[in-house]
Design an enzyme around this catalytic site. Sequence first.
Site: not given
Ligand code: SF4
Length: 354
Positions: A90, A103, A110, A114, A117, A336
Amino acid sequence: MKLLTDLSMDELKQLMVAYGEPSFRAEQLYLNLYAGKNFEEMTNVGKSLKDRLIADGYLACGVTILEHYVSKLDGTVKFLFSLADGNIVEGVLMRYKYGNTLCISTQVGCRMNCAFCASGLHGLKRNLTAGEILGEVIAANRFDGGDLKDRHITNVVLMGSGEPLDNYENVVKFLRLVNAEKGLNISYRNISLSTCGLIDAFDRFLQEDIPVTMTFSLHAARDEVRSEIMPVNKKFGVDLVIDAAKRYFDRTKRRVVFEYSLIKGVNDGEEDAAALIRKVKGFPCIVNLIVLNYVKERGLAATSRKEAYRFAGALEKAGVSATVRRTMGADIEGACGQLRAKYIDRSKTEEESL
Ligand code: SF4
């Protein structure tokens, strides 16, 4: 898969020399590549050269826009970019008075996981190459009517899917490519790199002398809270992240940004504001408060905007600069990683119903 956009101008010249072509061919190719053209559209490049590149496994850019959504409120555009192997990432184009900020993503998925996210929901699928990261910028620039000479993307933020410093070599090469004088020539000052705090990679990055704006995803100033929402904190805790930010300022004299997503009842209390003030007071930084985008699979609730301003007020009162991030493209909202997840779900449903 080999992408021509992975190559710098020097590398492209070396390839042309190896092919026995005059070196001006490299410049010709470069202009076409940075305008986002595929081989068929490169009408000023000879067929035999294009055939040879294709036979050697080269693709031009390797990134195309699969879908896009335009906000009726502020012109923000959300992109789903398709990569040559079918993976999807994206990007978001935001329009400001000073220019257009794009962006972009640096990884498919990933592995940082987190808790707030959507990008980390299914782990890391793969890293993007430097040319693919650049391809996002080229594709968005073309979408907006720009090319190499008439650049429509003035600012870039590496804050989409992925942890940039977890894809170190490709991200560093991308930064050099996008900044190259004969390329899009986007100034390092107009590029922001966001990290969740991979301090070992950050210390390596410090040696590269690439003075981008550094953004540290802090999201909590107490270790017990940060470890709960960011697994990376078990290895690189709050103090290590803040010390790294200070080292960056000492070396570059550039004010750093701390990102702080406010999660209701998790990191938005008075004790959280007090801990943050204790840690960063007196240091030239800005705290960017973000009202969390709701991610169904994560189930965390956002702090209200009103409470976010209260939190910001507490920081400001103590002498810590703080802003509450403006919501861009509210009518095409999606955190995101969510657009991609939705697209994949939709594709699966369509496949199942075939
Ligand atoms: S916020 Fe999302 S994209 Fe950024 S490091 Fe954490 S899991 Fe990865």
